[in-house]
Scaffold this active site. Sequence first.
Site, mmCIF file in Angstrom:
data_model
loop_
_atom_site.group_PDB
_atom_site.id
_atom_site.type_symbol
_atom_site.label_atom_id
_atom_site.label_comp_id
_atom_site.label_asym_id
_atom_site.label_seq_id
_atom_site.Cartn_x
_atom_site.Cartn_y
_atom_site.Cartn_z
ATOM 1 C CG ASP A 33 -12.742 -7.432 -8.397
ATOM 2 O OD1 ASP A 33 -13.800 -7.907 -8.857
ATOM 3 O OD2 ASP A 33 -12.968 -7.634 -7.237
ATOM 4 C CG ASP A 66 -7.319 -2.769 -10.924
ATOM 5 O OD1 ASP A 66 -7.400 -3.351 -9.611
ATOM 6 O OD2 ASP A 66 -8.322 -2.452 -11.236
ATOM 7 C CG ASP A 119 -6.397 -6.086 -7.081
ATOM 8 O OD1 ASP A 119 -6.980 -6.010 -6.052
ATOM 9 O OD2 ASP A 119 -6.692 -5.455 -7.980
#
Length: 370
Positions: free
Chosen positions: A116, A308, A114
Site C-alpha cells: 500500500d 512508504d 511494500d
Amino acid sequence: MSDHVAQSQPVLSMPSSVPSTLMPSSVTSKRHPCSSASVTYISRRKLVEVVDGLLGVMTPSSTHIKPSVHSFSDGPSDELCPYKAWLATCPSALASFDRIIASAQGKKIALFLDYDGTLSPIVNDPEKAFMSPEMRAAVKNVAKFFPTAIVSGRSRDKVFEFVQLKELCYAGSHGMDIMLSSADSESKTEDDKETKLFQPASEFLPMIIEAYDSLVEATRSITGANVENNKFCVSVHYRNVDKQDWNSVAQLVDDVLKSFPHLKLTTGRKVLEVRPVIDWDKGKAVEFLLQSLRLDDPESVLPIYIGDDRTDEDAFKVLRERNCGCGILVSQLPKQTQAFYSLRAPSEVMEFLDSLVRWKEQQQPAHVQE
Ligand SMILES: O=P(O)(O)OC[C@H]1O[C@H](O[C@H]2O[C@H](CO)[C@@H](O)[C@H](O)[C@H]2O)[C@H](O)[C@@H](O)[C@@H]1O
C-alpha cells in the site's frame, strides 16, 4: 505439498558502518542526517496524544516533519522549499539510478516491496487498493531478473489477491506470516522443494481474533471507522472518520486494548495497528528472508527495500545497519527516514522498476535478449 513451519529464528551478524558507495553522493563525507527514525511503539497512555499529533500538534515521537505552508513554486531557495532541501539528504532514486547501479556491480540485487502506498496508490477504501496492470507487469518483469518479495501489513492472502504473481515471495502481517516456496530458494535440493511457512506470532492467533471482534464492536458507532483483520494484526482505519471523532477512535481502541496486555499499537497512514508484543517487524522479516533465500552475503547481494510507511523504517534500518543495501522511501513530503533514497509516488516506483529491467536487459548478450 506439505506446509512446514520453521522453528528457529535466524542468527545474523550486524556490521556497523555504511559503505560509501551506497550513500547518496551528497552525504558521503558527513554523517547521514536521517538517522534517528524507526517505527514507534506506543504506550496506551500516549495513544490519544499521538492522535492529537495526527490532528496537527506534532508530538516529539512522530517521524514526520511538519509540512511547510510553502509550495514548491514559492521560490528558488531551499529554505523555502523543504522538499527540495530534503532531496539533498534523501535523493531521488531515479536521479541517483546510476549510483545505485554502480553499488550493485558484481552483485545480485534482491528486491523487497511494500504494497500500500508503494505498489498501489493510497485510496479511501482499503478493499479497493488495486495495483494497476502496468505496475503488475513492472513487478512481474523485475522478478524475472531479481529475487523479489512483497512485505506488507496486510494479511498474506489479501496482498496475494491484489498482486496475483505466483513467482514472488510474500510476507504478510508486517512480516509475521512468511511463505517461501521451492522456487524462492537458490538451492535446488530436494529438501527445499516444499512450501515453508514462518509464522512467529502463531500462538497469538486466537487473541487477535478476539481483539478484532472487540474492536469491530467498539468502533461500530463511529461513522467511517473500519477494522481490518490482517490475520496476525488488526488495522483500525480512521481515514474516513470525521476529524472531530479521531480522538474517540483512539480512545475506544485504547479501552479495548486494556483487556489485551500482550498486544501493542503502532501507527501508519491514518491507521492504528494492533499487533502482538513479540520482537518482530518488517526489518526482522527482511533479515529472515535474506537468510532463508541464501541472499545474506553482503559481498554478493545488494538488497533494495522500497516502502512508504513508518513500519517500513524497520526494514530501512536493518539494511543500513547490516551495511548491505539501501532503503527507498516513497513520499511526497520530507520525512525523517532511515532510507538512503526517495521516490515521490507509486508511479515513480514503477519507473524505477522499469529502469532496473532495462539496465539488466542491456547487460545481457544480444542473442539472449532475442
Ligand atoms: O505494509 P503495507 O502493505 O503498506 O500495508 C499497510 C496498511 O496498508 C493499508 O492501509 C493503508 O492503505 C489503504 C488503501 O490505500 C488506506 O485506505 C489506509 O488509510 C492506509 O493506512 C491496509 O488497509 C492496512 O491493513 C495495512 O496495514
